[in-house]
Design a protein around this motif. Structure first.
Motif, PDB file in Angstrom:
ATOM      1  N   ASP A 330       0.830  -1.209   0.000  1.00 17.32           N
ATOM      2  CA  ASP A 330       0.000   0.000   0.000  1.00 17.32           C
ATOM      3  C   ASP A 330       0.866   1.263   0.000  1.00 17.32           C
ATOM      4  O   ASP A 330       0.537   2.264  -0.641  1.00 17.32           O
ATOM      5  N   VAL A 331       1.972   1.220   0.739  1.00 17.69           N
ATOM      6  CA  VAL A 331       2.878   2.373   0.749  1.00 17.69           C
ATOM      7  C   VAL A 331       3.403   2.643  -0.650  1.00 17.69           C
ATOM      8  O   VAL A 331       3.454   3.783  -1.115  1.00 17.69           O
ATOM      9  N   GLU A 332       3.803   1.583  -1.349  1.00 18.94           N
ATOM     10  CA  GLU A 332       4.327   1.754  -2.705  1.00 18.94           C
ATOM     11  C   GLU A 332       3.285   2.366  -3.636  1.00 18.94           C
ATOM     12  O   GLU A 332       3.596   3.233  -4.458  1.00 18.94           O
ATOM     13  N   ASP A 333       2.037   1.937  -3.509  1.00 22.80           N
ATOM     14  CA  ASP A 333       0.980   2.498  -4.352  1.00 22.80           C
ATOM     15  C   ASP A 333       0.827   3.995  -4.139  1.00 22.80           C
ATOM     16  O   ASP A 333       0.640   4.766  -5.086  1.00 22.80           O
ATOM     17  N   HIS A 334       0.920   4.415  -2.901  1.00 25.83           N
ATOM     18  CA  HIS A 334       0.700   5.823  -2.599  1.00 25.83           C
ATOM     19  C   HIS A 334       1.946   6.677  -2.820  1.00 25.83           C
ATOM     20  O   HIS A 334       1.836   7.878  -3.080  1.00 25.83           O
ATOM     21  N   LEU A 335       3.130   6.078  -2.736  1.00 23.72           N
ATOM     22  CA  LEU A 335       4.342   6.839  -3.046  1.00 23.72           C
ATOM     23  C   LEU A 335       4.389   7.250  -4.518  1.00 23.72           C
ATOM     24  O   LEU A 335       5.025   8.235  -4.885  1.00 23.72           O
ATOM     25  N   SER A 336       3.712   6.485  -5.357  1.00 25.72           N
ATOM     26  CA  SER A 336       3.697   6.814  -6.785  1.00 25.72           C
ATOM     27  C   SER A 336       2.920   8.092  -7.076  1.00 25.72           C
ATOM     28  O   SER A 336       2.936   8.586  -8.201  1.00 25.72           O
ATOM     29  N   ASN A 337       2.247   8.645  -6.071  1.00 28.71           N
ATOM     30  CA  ASN A 337       1.477   9.880  -6.265  1.00 28.71           C
ATOM     31  C   ASN A 337       2.043  11.058  -5.475  1.00 28.71           C
ATOM     32  O   ASN A 337       1.333  12.035  -5.233  1.00 28.71           O
TER      33      ASN A 337
END
Length: 743
Positions: A330-337
């Protein structure tokens, strides 16, 4: 070999040797009075030897040289030592001279700043400053957008590099135990159900939050923002040089006050230096607050419902690993933004600075309009000191040039190569520069400041590095004794040393005016017009553009010379130049005139003078429309003739700017270069279009001859009779009834 340095106590012998040999402070100090220093040299390999190029003779060949050669070699070494000593002693003098020259440049900038500008001119400067700001902030915007994208890319890259380690560390922390009230209740009460805001979930969240912040986000932000800070500051430094060179005080003032203090990107988030806690908090809350927290709670509830406390130790560890792994996904998904969070803040900061910059420009513009009378008074006062400051400047430069040549004076020939109203030109050489000329004032007593002011402007323009402009090479000042009223009065005479050229444009035209080609004519005028345009962009006007002031080298390239009439600012009051004078310089001229418009008028005269004719004509009166129309239409295109008329318009306000002249000349040059040859003579370019068919097939000469031979001439292409012709300098297509036809 031995090097002996003698001198009084504390004369600097040791410091000299350390500086000269560049081998560190190897000599002892503080051993009492020493009146001589002796350094012995032994032969060594090139990479081990102490000093290079002192003797410049190899040991194996030293004794093979004749005595005369040895003496010459030693004398050369002695000369180099003396040269080094002189340069070393002059370092402080050169440093002070540079400071003084910078101060003198600032004075002449002040003269320009206080120049009598009309309200229209101030409005133009304001518009120029605002246009510059739009372009500058556009460059800034591109870099900031790039930075936001770079942060996102590098954060994800860093996350992938550190992911396994963060997962491992989080699990190790779990195994050590998270001793919280929630965990205590779990152990004491097996049936305890974790609420939505469970303290254990918060602890797990804190562990991952800290790991991502410390190992991913913080290092990436530090690295990228530090890099961008350097790039932004470098861009600002480069632009500051451009800004100062524009001589636009509205732009300079706003730039200094707004931008020089706004390039630190670490201040974008109202933090100091590298204290990025606030941005970290915002980013990490954005990443972890919603989905991650929900994931942690859901997993913890799931573990509770499954009765993790009843499972064996292996199952509990595997479930914890899965929970941590899901959190990191989930962290990786949100770091992309992350860029979506960064870009609004960056753009807002940029917009605020842009608005502040424009506000400062408008504020200074309003102040200038209210203090116009005071500025005019300051201008008059500063102009009275221009000659004195130019004299100081030239003496400083002359001394520096003399130091470059180690005190050796230039050789000035007695032969006169030419003369003007104020100067005589002699051949000269200085050191290795053999092909020089020296401009010597004819009457330095009557006009004491003229040569210094010319040298000042020539130096100013030379530093702009303008192509096709005669550069200033050196200045040399010589003291002379002149008897006046039976008394010996010391006089100093300034010599302006320039490169030597083969001839001037007037002499060239006298021989070649009858066979000069139109493409050569356009190129000559275009080269000079570009020089003038470059000068005008720096608020400098020449005011005496003529064939005698244009020189040719061995390759017949032209160069603009003679800057004795040059002046700062476009508004001028002194009537100066050569005949034919522009109409605004008549006896009833107004208090001031536009020097830039005067240069355009001179370019128009130059265009007329260099056009092909049977014989060279020395103009002494203004040219008229009749004169321009009398030019050979078979050789000179109509576009070139019309450009001449627009440059010599009686009303200076209706004349083109020199930048517009350059653009027109470039268009004509391209048309001439791309022109296709006449289908009859296969030599001259096609300039005439047959009507009504519209085909362009012949040059002016062939078309005229055909019409004289047969009034009912036919078009070569379509064989239709043409009733009239029209000049067309566009060489790319032939149009017939609005349709483009291939040639």
């Amino acid at each position: 070999m031995q090097l002996v340095v003698c001198g009084y106590n504390s004369a600097g012998k040791t410091s000299f040797l350390h500086s000269f040999l560049k081998y560190g402070a190897f000599l002892p100090t503080g051993d009492g009075a020493v009146t001589g220093r002796i350094v012995k040299f032994s032969y060594a390999s090139p990479d081990e030897r102490l000093s290079k190029n002192i003797w410049n003779v190899q040991r194996t060949t030293f004794y093979q040289h004749s005595r005369a050669t040895q003496q010459a070699t030693q004398q050369g070494a002695i000369d180099r030592i003396i040269q080094f000593a002189a340069e070393h002693d002059l370092q402080g003098t050169k440093y002070v001279s540079k400071i003084m020259l910078d101060a003198i440049d600032a004075f002449f900038d002040f003269v320009l700043v206080t120049n009598r500008r009309s309200p229209v001119e101030w409005d133009r400067l304001r518009e120029q400053a605002l246009n510059w700001s739009d372009e500058f902030f556009h460059q800034y915007r591109a870099k900031i957008d790039t930075m936001a994208k770079d942060i996102e890319v590098h954060v994800l890259q860093k996350f992938h590099e550190r992911r396994d380690r963060m997962e491992e560390n989080a699990f190790i922390t779990y195994k050590k135990g998270w001793y919280t009230p929630a965990k205590f209740l779990m152990k004491m009460c097996p049936n305890y159900s974790i609420p939505e805001h469970d303290e254990l979930a918060n602890e797990r969240k804190r562990i991952i939050y800290s790991a991502v912040e410390e190992e991913v986000v913080r290092p990436v932000l530090k690295q990228i923002i530090s890099k961008m800070n350097i790039e932004m500051k470098q861009l600002t430094i480069e632009q500051s040089t451009v800004v100062l060179s524009t001589k636009n005080e509205l732009l300079c003032a706003a730039f200094h006050e707004v931008l020089t203090n706004s390039v630190d990107l670490s201040k974008l988030f109202t933090v100091c230096s590298y204290n990025f806690d606030r941005i970290f908090t915002e980013i990490m809350c954005f990443v972890l607050s919603s989905v991650l927290f929900a994931r942690l709670v859901a997993l913890r509830v799931q573990f509770s419902l499954l009765g993790i406390h009843h499972d064996n130790e292996i199952r509990k560890e595997q479930n914890q690993k899965n929970a941590i792994r899901h959190c990191l996904v989930d962290v990786e998904d949100h770091l992309s933004n992350i860029s979506e969070l960064m870009e609004p803040k960056l753009r807002k900061w940029l917009d605020d600075n842009r608005k502040q910059f424009k506000l400062k420009v408008d504020t200074y513009h309003n102040i200038v309009q209210k203090t116009k009378q005071r500025r005019e008074k300051a201008y008059k006062l500063s102009r009275t000191f221009s000659g004195r400051f130019a004299r100081i400047e030239c003496r400083l430069v002359a001394n520096l040039d003399l130091a470059k040549h180690h005190g050796t004076e230039p050789m000035i020939g007695s032969e006169s190569l030419g003369q003007g109203g104020f100067f005589i030109v002699h051949p000269a050489s200085w050191g290795v520069n053999q092909q020089l000329v020296a401009k010597i004032p004819r009457d330095p007593v009557t006009y004491p400041d003229m040569v210094y002011l010319e040298a000042h402007f020539h130096r100013t323009i030379t530093r702009l590095r303008i192509e096709h402009m005669v550069p200033l090479r050196y200045l040399f000042e010589k003291e002379e004794q002149q008897a006046q009223a039976a008394a010996s009065v010391e006089q100093k005479q300034l010599f302006i040393l320039l490169p030597r050229y083969r001839t001037n444009l007037r002499t060239y035209l006298v021989t070649n005016i009858c066979n000069i080609s139109i493409d050569r004519v356009v190129q000559i005028v275009l080269d000079i017009a570009r020089v003038i345009a470059h000068m005008h962009s720096y608020e400098l006007v020449h005011r005496d553009v003529k064939t005698l002031n244009i020189l040719l080298d061995d390759h017949e390239q032209v160069y603009l010379a003679d800057f004795g009439t040059c002046q700062h600012g476009t508004e001028n009051v002194t009537v100066i130049g050569s005949r034919p004078f522009a109409p605004e310089l008549s006896s009833d001229h107004q208090f001031s005139y536009d020097g830039a418009a005067l240069d355009v008028y001179s370019l128009g005269i130059l265009m007329y003078v260099v056009t092909p004719k049977r014989t060279y004509v020395e103009l002494t009166r203004p040219i008229t429309e009749t004169d321009v129309n009398s030019l050979d239409q078979t050789l000179v295109p109509d576009s070139f003739r019309q450009l001449i008329l627009r440059c010599v318009d009686v009303d200076p306000k209706k004349r083109l700017t020199v930048s517009q002249v350059v653009q027109e000349l470039e268009n004509i040059a391209n048309q001439v270069a791309n022109s296709r040859p006449c289908l009859v003579c296969l030599d001259q370019p096609r300039y005439r279009r047959c009507l009504p068919c519209g085909h362009k097939t012949m040059c002016n000469t062939c078309l005229t001859q055909r019409q004289q031979t047969n009034p009912m001439s036919e078009c070569i292409l379509c064989r239709k009779v043409f009733t009239s012709t029209q000049e067309d300098a566009n060489m790319h297509t032939i149009e017939a009834s609005g349709t483009k036809l291939a040639e």
